[in-house]
Design a protein around this motif. Structure first.
Motif, PDB file in Angstrom:
ATOM      1  N   TRP A  14      12.354  20.520  14.614  1.00 31.73           N
ATOM      2  CA  TRP A  14      12.919  19.899  15.825  1.00 31.73           C
ATOM      3  C   TRP A  14      12.818  18.378  15.739  1.00 31.73           C
ATOM      4  CZ3 TRP A  14      14.850  21.735  20.636  1.00 31.73           C
ATOM      5  CH2 TRP A  14      14.993  20.738  21.615  1.00 31.73           C
ATOM      6  N   ASP A  15      11.642  17.890  15.407  1.00 29.61           N
ATOM      7  CA  ASP A  15      11.411  16.440  15.365  1.00 29.61           C
ATOM      8  C   ASP A  15      12.343  15.748  14.385  1.00 29.61           C
ATOM      9  OD1 ASP A  15       9.441  16.656  17.296  1.00 29.61           O
ATOM     10  OD2 ASP A  15       7.777  16.488  15.863  1.00 29.61           O
ATOM     11  N   ARG A  16      12.683  16.385  13.290  1.00 28.29           N
ATOM     12  CA  ARG A  16      13.565  15.773  12.303  1.00 28.29           C
ATOM     13  C   ARG A  16      15.026  15.867  12.691  1.00 28.29           C
ATOM     14  NH1 ARG A  16       8.916  16.088  11.506  1.00 28.29           N
ATOM     15  NH2 ARG A  16       7.909  14.691  10.066  1.00 28.29           N
ATOM     16  N   LEU A  17      15.390  16.828  13.515  1.00 30.14           N
ATOM     17  CA  LEU A  17      16.795  16.990  13.918  1.00 30.14           C
ATOM     18  C   LEU A  17      17.129  16.324  15.250  1.00 30.14           C
ATOM     19  CD1 LEU A  17      17.398  20.716  12.949  1.00 30.14           C
ATOM     20  CD2 LEU A  17      18.140  18.668  11.713  1.00 30.14           C
ATOM     21  N   ALA A  18      16.140  16.127  16.098  1.00 28.21           N
ATOM     22  CA  ALA A  18      16.397  15.639  17.463  1.00 28.21           C
ATOM     23  C   ALA A  18      17.129  14.299  17.481  1.00 28.21           C
ATOM     24  CB  ALA A  18      15.090  15.551  18.246  1.00 28.21           C
ATOM     25  N   GLY A  19      16.867  13.432  16.530  1.00 32.77           N
ATOM     26  CA  GLY A  19      17.530  12.135  16.510  1.00 32.77           C
ATOM     27  C   GLY A  19      18.983  12.181  16.088  1.00 32.77           C
ATOM     28  N   SER A  20      19.382  13.230  15.381  1.00 33.56           N
ATOM     29  CA  SER A  20      20.749  13.287  14.867  1.00 33.56           C
ATOM     30  C   SER A  20      21.611  14.374  15.507  1.00 33.56           C
ATOM     31  CB  SER A  20      20.726  13.488  13.344  1.00 33.56           C
ATOM     32  OG  SER A  20      20.104  14.714  13.023  1.00 33.56           O
ATOM     33  N   ILE A  21      21.010  15.258  16.259  1.00 31.83           N
ATOM     34  CA  ILE A  21      21.775  16.338  16.889  1.00 31.83           C
ATOM     35  C   ILE A  21      21.650  16.222  18.406  1.00 31.83           C
ATOM     36  CG2 ILE A  21      22.028  18.829  17.180  1.00 31.83           C
ATOM     37  CD1 ILE A  21      21.066  19.199  14.358  1.00 31.83           C
ATOM     38  N   GLU A  22      22.740  15.807  19.033  1.00 36.08           N
ATOM     39  CA  GLU A  22      22.756  15.753  20.494  1.00 36.08           C
ATOM     40  C   GLU A  22      22.733  17.171  21.052  1.00 36.08           C
ATOM     41  OE1 GLU A  22      25.667  13.275  22.378  1.00 36.08           O
ATOM     42  OE2 GLU A  22      25.761  11.996  20.591  1.00 36.08           O
ATOM     43  N   ARG A  23      22.131  17.305  22.209  1.00 31.78           N
ATOM     44  CA  ARG A  23      22.081  18.583  22.927  1.00 31.78           C
ATOM     45  C   ARG A  23      21.295  19.664  22.180  1.00 31.78           C
ATOM     46  NH1 ARG A  23      28.180  19.318  25.223  1.00 31.78           N
ATOM     47  NH2 ARG A  23      28.747  17.146  25.189  1.00 31.78           N
ATOM     48  N   LEU A  24      20.386  19.232  21.315  1.00 31.41           N
ATOM     49  CA  LEU A  24      19.535  20.204  20.625  1.00 31.41           C
ATOM     50  C   LEU A  24      18.793  21.025  21.673  1.00 31.41           C
ATOM     51  CD1 LEU A  24      18.461  21.188  17.882  1.00 31.41           C
ATOM     52  CD2 LEU A  24      16.699  19.419  18.039  1.00 31.41           C
ATOM     53  N   ALA A  25      18.870  22.337  21.564  1.00 31.59           N
ATOM     54  CA  ALA A  25      18.306  23.221  22.591  1.00 31.59           C
ATOM     55  C   ALA A  25      17.169  24.092  22.081  1.00 31.59           C
ATOM     56  CB  ALA A  25      19.407  24.124  23.158  1.00 31.59           C
ATOM     57  N   ARG A  26      17.229  24.458  20.799  1.00 32.71           N
ATOM     58  CA  ARG A  26      16.247  25.424  20.298  1.00 32.71           C
ATOM     59  C   ARG A  26      16.210  25.394  18.788  1.00 32.71           C
ATOM     60  NH1 ARG A  26      17.475  30.329  18.488  1.00 32.71           N
ATOM     61  NH2 ARG A  26      19.496  30.310  19.559  1.00 32.71           N
ATOM     62  N   VAL A  27      15.000  25.553  18.251  1.00 26.69           N
ATOM     63  CA  VAL A  27      14.798  25.785  16.820  1.00 26.69           C
ATOM     64  C   VAL A  27      13.983  27.064  16.714  1.00 26.69           C
ATOM     65  CG1 VAL A  27      13.648  24.988  14.719  1.00 26.69           C
ATOM     66  CG2 VAL A  27      14.897  23.353  16.151  1.00 26.69           C
ATOM     67  N   THR A  28      14.509  28.043  16.007  1.00 22.49           N
ATOM     68  CA  THR A  28      13.794  29.296  15.774  1.00 22.49           C
ATOM     69  C   THR A  28      13.578  29.454  14.279  1.00 22.49           C
ATOM     70  OG1 THR A  28      14.764  30.343  17.723  1.00 22.49           O
ATOM     71  CG2 THR A  28      13.851  31.809  16.045  1.00 22.49           C
ATOM     72  N   VAL A  29      12.334  29.722  13.897  1.00 18.37           N
ATOM     73  CA  VAL A  29      11.993  29.978  12.500  1.00 18.37           C
ATOM     74  C   VAL A  29      11.542  31.422  12.410  1.00 18.37           C
ATOM     75  CG1 VAL A  29      10.559  29.323  10.531  1.00 18.37           C
ATOM     76  CG2 VAL A  29      11.299  27.579  12.172  1.00 18.37           C
ATOM     77  N   ARG A  30      12.121  32.163  11.462  1.00 15.02           N
ATOM     78  CA  ARG A  30      11.814  33.587  11.290  1.00 15.02           C
ATOM     79  C   ARG A  30      11.311  33.872   9.877  1.00 15.02           C
ATOM     80  NH1 ARG A  30      16.613  33.654  14.167  1.00 15.02           N
ATOM     81  NH2 ARG A  30      16.468  34.733  16.154  1.00 15.02           N
ATOM     82  N   ARG A  31      10.437  34.858   9.805  1.00 16.29           N
ATOM     83  CA  ARG A  31      10.080  35.490   8.538  1.00 16.29           C
ATOM     84  C   ARG A  31      10.476  36.949   8.727  1.00 16.29           C
ATOM     85  NH1 ARG A  31       4.572  32.368   8.328  1.00 16.29           N
ATOM     86  NH2 ARG A  31       3.929  34.067   9.665  1.00 16.29           N
ATOM     87  N   ASP A  32      11.715  37.251   8.396  1.00 15.23           N
ATOM     88  CA  ASP A  32      12.264  38.572   8.668  1.00 15.23           C
ATOM     89  C   ASP A  32      11.495  39.693   7.988  1.00 15.23           C
ATOM     90  OD1 ASP A  32      14.225  37.511  10.334  1.00 15.23           O
ATOM     91  OD2 ASP A  32      15.708  37.372   8.725  1.00 15.23           O
ATOM     92  N   SER A  33      10.987  39.435   6.792  1.00 17.62           N
ATOM     93  CA  SER A  33      10.258  40.485   6.068  1.00 17.62           C
ATOM     94  C   SER A  33       8.981  40.890   6.793  1.00 17.62           C
ATOM     95  CB  SER A  33       9.926  40.025   4.643  1.00 17.62           C
ATOM     96  OG  SER A  33       9.009  38.947   4.682  1.00 17.62           O
ATOM     97  N   ARG A  34       8.483  40.017   7.661  1.00 20.33           N
ATOM     98  CA  ARG A  34       7.262  40.296   8.418  1.00 20.33           C
ATOM     99  C   ARG A  34       7.554  40.605   9.887  1.00 20.33           C
ATOM    100  NH1 ARG A  34       2.538  40.471   5.472  1.00 20.33           N
ATOM    101  NH2 ARG A  34       1.671  40.257   7.546  1.00 20.33           N
ATOM    102  N   GLY A  35       8.821  40.463  10.296  1.00 19.84           N
ATOM    103  CA  GLY A  35       9.183  40.702  11.688  1.00 19.84           C
ATOM    104  C   GLY A  35       8.608  39.650  12.619  1.00 19.84           C
ATOM    105  N   GLN A  36       8.473  38.409  12.127  1.00 22.83           N
ATOM    106  CA  GLN A  36       7.829  37.342  12.884  1.00 22.83           C
ATOM    107  C   GLN A  36       8.815  36.204  13.146  1.00 22.83           C
ATOM    108  OE1 GLN A  36       4.822  36.446   9.990  1.00 22.83           O
ATOM    109  NE2 GLN A  36       3.395  37.960  10.826  1.00 22.83           N
ATOM    110  N   SER A  37       8.655  35.560  14.306  1.00 20.81           N
ATOM    111  CA  SER A  37       9.463  34.382  14.603  1.00 20.81           C
ATOM    112  C   SER A  37       8.762  33.496  15.614  1.00 20.81           C
ATOM    113  CB  SER A  37      10.845  34.774  15.134  1.00 20.81           C
ATOM    114  OG  SER A  37      10.742  35.353  16.412  1.00 20.81           O
TER     115      SER A  37
END
Length: 131
Positions: A95-118
């Motif tokens: 988020w911190d790295r994208l917030a300056g270049s992406i207007e209207r940033l609403a959400r960052v989701t990180v997943r590890r699908d193999s573990r069923g975690q996010s």
């Protein structure tokens, strides 16, 4: 008539390794290990009436592509700010790295699908009492 609010997102993946020295000796997460991560970056807002877009996907994809190259096939612990690279810290870091270049940033989701975690991060909460 009020314009609708919509959310659009772009997803990208990367593979990386990490370890957690905070765990006791013998804990499997203390050792170096790797994951395939999936990241979804979302923006939210009313579409511009002329083109009908909240933002052009090409802008979102370019910002995410630059970030992906920083993370892919790396040891996350070696990246400044990710010395303890939990999903929580990784979400905030992205988020911190994208917030300056992406207007209207609403959400960052990180997943590890193999573990069923996010983990999803929505930016700093205005009434957050944690500091």
């Amino acid at each position: 008539m009020t314009a609708p609010t919509v959310e659009l997102s772009h997803a990208f993946g990367f593979d990386a390794a990490h370890s957690f020295e905070c765990f006791p000796d013998g804990h499997p997460n203390r050792r170096m290990h790797g994951h395939s991560f999936q990241v979804e970056v979302a923006v939210r807002g009313a579409p511009d009436p002329a083109p009908g877009f909240v933002m052009e996907f090409s802008q979102l994809e370019a910002a995410c592509g630059a970030l992906r190259s920083t993370l892919d096939h790396r040891v996350l612990n070696e990246i400044a700010g990710l010395e303890q690279p939990s999903l929580e810290r990784l979400s905030v870091w992205i988020w911190d790295r994208l917030a300056g270049s992406i207007e209207r940033l609403a959400r960052v989701t990180v997943r590890r699908d193999s573990r069923g975690q996010s983990c999803s991060y929505y930016g700093r909460v205005v009434n957050d009492r944690s500091g």
